[in-house]
Design a protein around this motif. Structure first.
Motif, PDB file in Angstrom:
ATOM      1  N   PRO A  46      21.400  -6.379  20.749  1.00 28.48           N
ATOM      2  CA  PRO A  46      20.360  -7.442  20.465  1.00 28.48           C
ATOM      3  C   PRO A  46      19.288  -6.372  19.185  1.00 28.48           C
ATOM      4  N   ARG A  47      17.958  -6.154  19.869  1.00 32.44           N
ATOM      5  CA  ARG A  47      17.000  -5.398  19.819  1.00 32.44           C
ATOM      6  C   ARG A  47      17.976  -4.481  18.188  1.00 32.44           C
ATOM      7  N   ALA A  48      18.670  -3.320  18.223  1.00 30.42           N
ATOM      8  CA  ALA A  48      18.937  -3.205  17.382  1.00 30.42           C
ATOM      9  C   ALA A  48      19.543  -3.765  15.842  1.00 30.42           C
ATOM     10  N   VAL A  49      20.091  -4.719  16.233  1.00 27.81           N
ATOM     11  CA  VAL A  49      20.586  -5.177  15.149  1.00 27.81           C
ATOM     12  C   VAL A  49      20.203  -6.272  14.450  1.00 27.81           C
ATOM     13  N   TYR A  50      18.759  -6.902  15.350  1.00 22.15           N
ATOM     14  CA  TYR A  50      17.100  -7.751  15.522  1.00 22.15           C
ATOM     15  C   TYR A  50      17.373  -7.140  14.413  1.00 22.15           C
ATOM     16  N   ASP A  51      16.476  -5.811  13.865  1.00 21.91           N
ATOM     17  CA  ASP A  51      15.893  -5.078  13.481  1.00 21.91           C
ATOM     18  C   ASP A  51      16.339  -4.509  12.181  1.00 21.91           C
ATOM     19  N   ARG A  52      18.054  -4.511  12.386  1.00 17.55           N
ATOM     20  CA  ARG A  52      18.675  -4.488  11.121  1.00 17.55           C
ATOM     21  C   ARG A  52      18.759  -5.630   9.847  1.00 17.55           C
ATOM     22  N   VAL A  53      18.574  -6.654  10.475  1.00 20.06           N
ATOM     23  CA  VAL A  53      18.729  -8.247  10.092  1.00 20.06           C
ATOM     24  C   VAL A  53      16.937  -8.273   9.799  1.00 20.06           C
ATOM     25  N   LEU A  54      15.768  -7.644  10.131  1.00 22.11           N
ATOM     26  CA  LEU A  54      14.754  -7.650   9.116  1.00 22.11           C
ATOM     27  C   LEU A  54      14.877  -6.323   8.598  1.00 22.11           C
ATOM     28  N   ASP A  55      15.625  -5.781   8.373  1.00 22.41           N
ATOM     29  CA  ASP A  55      15.287  -4.126   7.294  1.00 22.41           C
ATOM     30  C   ASP A  55      16.143  -5.230   5.903  1.00 22.41           C
ATOM     31  N   ARG A  63       8.344  -5.263  10.794  1.00 22.28           N
ATOM     32  CA  ARG A  63       8.865  -5.682  12.383  1.00 22.28           C
ATOM     33  C   ARG A  63       7.360  -5.871  12.969  1.00 22.28           C
ATOM     34  N   LEU A  64       7.316  -7.600  13.575  1.00 19.52           N
ATOM     35  CA  LEU A  64       6.049  -7.495  14.439  1.00 19.52           C
ATOM     36  C   LEU A  64       6.974  -8.543  15.318  1.00 19.52           C
ATOM     37  N   GLY A  65       5.845  -8.483  16.469  1.00 18.52           N
ATOM     38  CA  GLY A  65       6.287  -8.979  17.584  1.00 18.52           C
ATOM     39  C   GLY A  65       6.948  -8.864  18.677  1.00 18.52           C
ATOM     40  N   CYS A  66       7.963  -9.201  20.161  1.00 15.48           N
ATOM     41  CA  CYS A  66       8.755  -8.269  20.368  1.00 15.48           C
ATOM     42  C   CYS A  66       9.902  -9.789  21.058  1.00 15.48           C
ATOM     43  N   PRO A  67      10.893 -10.145  20.080  1.00 17.62           N
ATOM     44  CA  PRO A  67      11.808 -11.590  20.443  1.00 17.62           C
ATOM     45  C   PRO A  67      12.200 -11.126  21.539  1.00 17.62           C
ATOM     46  N   GLU A  68      12.177 -12.688  22.401  1.00 15.30           N
ATOM     47  CA  GLU A  68      12.889 -12.767  23.588  1.00 15.30           C
ATOM     48  C   GLU A  68      14.835 -12.942  23.078  1.00 15.30           C
ATOM     49  N   PHE A  69      15.839 -12.282  22.768  1.00 15.66           N
ATOM     50  CA  PHE A  69      16.709 -12.721  23.094  1.00 15.66           C
ATOM     51  C   PHE A  69      17.565 -13.278  23.840  1.00 15.66           C
ATOM     52  N   GLU A  70      17.524 -14.755  23.563  1.00 12.89           N
ATOM     53  CA  GLU A  70      19.183 -15.223  24.830  1.00 12.89           C
ATOM     54  C   GLU A  70      19.978 -15.734  24.298  1.00 12.89           C
ATOM     55  N   ARG A  71      21.548 -15.708  24.868  1.00 17.50           N
ATOM     56  CA  ARG A  71      22.535 -17.159  23.939  1.00 17.50           C
ATOM     57  C   ARG A  71      22.148 -18.063  24.247  1.00 17.50           C
ATOM     58  N   HIS A  72      22.355 -18.603  23.125  1.00 21.41           N
ATOM     59  CA  HIS A  72      22.528 -20.308  22.799  1.00 21.41           C
ATOM     60  C   HIS A  72      23.744 -20.528  22.990  1.00 21.41           C
ATOM     61  N   ASN A  73      23.686 -22.158  23.354  1.00 19.86           N
ATOM     62  CA  ASN A  73      25.524 -22.639  22.905  1.00 19.86           C
ATOM     63  C   ASN A  73      26.438 -22.198  23.265  1.00 19.86           C
ATOM     64  N   GLY A  74      26.205 -21.016  24.066  1.00 19.93           N
ATOM     65  CA  GLY A  74      27.728 -21.377  25.197  1.00 19.93           C
ATOM     66  C   GLY A  74      28.578 -21.929  25.639  1.00 19.93           C
ATOM     67  N   ARG A  75      29.334 -21.996  25.438  1.00 20.22           N
ATOM     68  CA  ARG A  75      30.378 -23.522  26.395  1.00 20.22           C
ATOM     69  C   ARG A  75      31.613 -22.230  26.964  1.00 20.22           C
ATOM     70  N   ALA A  76      31.297 -22.709  28.777  1.00 20.55           N
ATOM     71  CA  ALA A  76      33.139 -21.796  29.138  1.00 20.55           C
ATOM     72  C   ALA A  76      34.476 -22.712  28.686  1.00 20.55           C
ATOM     73  N   LEU A  77      35.491 -21.983  28.462  1.00 20.24           N
ATOM     74  CA  LEU A  77      36.652 -22.788  28.037  1.00 20.24           C
ATOM     75  C   LEU A  77      37.416 -22.990  29.233  1.00 20.24           C
ATOM     76  N   PRO A  78      37.617 -24.327  28.784  1.00 19.38           N
ATOM     77  CA  PRO A  78      38.380 -24.711  30.054  1.00 19.38           C
ATOM     78  C   PRO A  78      39.791 -23.905  30.952  1.00 19.38           C
TER      79      PRO A  78
END
Length: 284
Positions: A220-229, A235-250
């Motif tokens: 995540p950090r490498a991709v995040y830095d690419r987005v900032l570029d 590049r400011l701060g140290c974001p926390e990377f979490e997975r959101h809205n994941g849903r188990a497949l039935p």
């Protein structure tokens, strides 16, 4: 709680509309794709002090299903320019507003509307294994009540019939809504190259960043830095990377259907190479 929240949101939107002339417009949009990690990227970016999210909620959905409301309604969702100017002076760089509405990538008119109303805006698009995306989208729409067919393979069989005439309707009646196009396009939304090729003449290749979401979750950090570029933001701060809205497949996709879908998506995945700078991770 919902009964209390609705009038508060309505009052906030009205306040935003009245003060829209003093508010920002977004400099970039997370435009899709659905179920590809857009919320996780949004949550990481909102932690940056110079990246300003909408005042009320993540996705405004103006350029797809809310366009009849007008630009003052849309602009009313974003922070005040005066506050952004203070942040700019504090950090020595311009603050940027943004939002995330994953239907923008797929809606046939959204790209044209964005290009006309937000000149110079940049787009970020995330893509993932389209078979996984289709399964995840089906589980998501089923859980939200927008899908009534509990079997994924049956929903795939129904898709072509459900979507018949949808794009023509949305183009001919610009403010129309089409339930299946928005909620039941499991395979069509995974044909990413078709959607990106539609955007390229409107924005130019240099204003569209396409990210492999599997790599985002792995590094995540490498991709995040690419987005900032891409956004030209320090590049400011140290974001926390979490997975959101994941849903188990039935349940797992039947092997025969999985093979058929991978074959279906093969030419579409191949066309993604020029957007990703190489073969998609799920094809390696």
């Amino acid at each position: 709680m919902k009964a209390f929240k609705a009038p508060v949101l309505s009052m906030s939107r009205n306040t935003g509309r009245f003060t829209s002339g003093a508010r920002m417009l977004p400099s970039f949009l997370i435009a899709g794709a659905q179920r590809c990690g857009t919320t996780s990227l949004y949550r990481a970016l909102e932690q940056h002090p110079l990246l300003l999210k909408p005042v009320l909620h993540k996705g405004v959905h103006y350029f797809d299903v809310g366009y009849e409301r007008g630009m003052s309604w849309y602009q009313g969702h974003f922070p005040l320019r005066a506050g952004a100017a203070l942040l700019g002076r504090r950090y020595g760089a311009r603050a940027l507003a943004f939002e995330s509405s994953p239907y923008y990538l797929f809606h046939p008119l959204a790209g044209e509307r964005i290009a006309a109303d937000l000149p110079g805006v940049k787009l970020i698009v995330l893509v993932r294994d389209p078979v996984e995306r289709a399964c995840s989208a089906h589980a998501h729409e089923l859980a939200r009540g927008f899908e009534t067919e509990s079997h994924f393979e049956r929903a795939v069989e129904l898709e072509e019939r459900r979507l018949a005439g949808a794009e023509e309707l949305l183009r001919n009646e610009p403010f129309a809504l089409h339930h299946a196009h928005r909620h039941q396009a499991y395979l069509a939304r995974g044909r990413y190259a078709d959607q990106l090729d539609r955007l390229e003449p409107l924005f130019g290749r240099e204003r569209i960043l396409v990210l492999d979401s599997h790599l985002f979750f792995a590094r995540p950090r490498a991709v995040y830095d690419r987005v900032l570029d891409f956004l030209e933001v320090p590049r400011l701060g140290c974001p926390e990377f979490e997975r959101h809205n994941g849903r188990a497949l039935p349940r797992r996709v039947p092997p025969d259907l999985g093979r058929a879908l991978r074959e279906h998506f093969a030419p579409h995945d191949a066309r993604l190479a020029r957007w990703l700078g190489g073969e998609p991770s799920w094809r390696q």
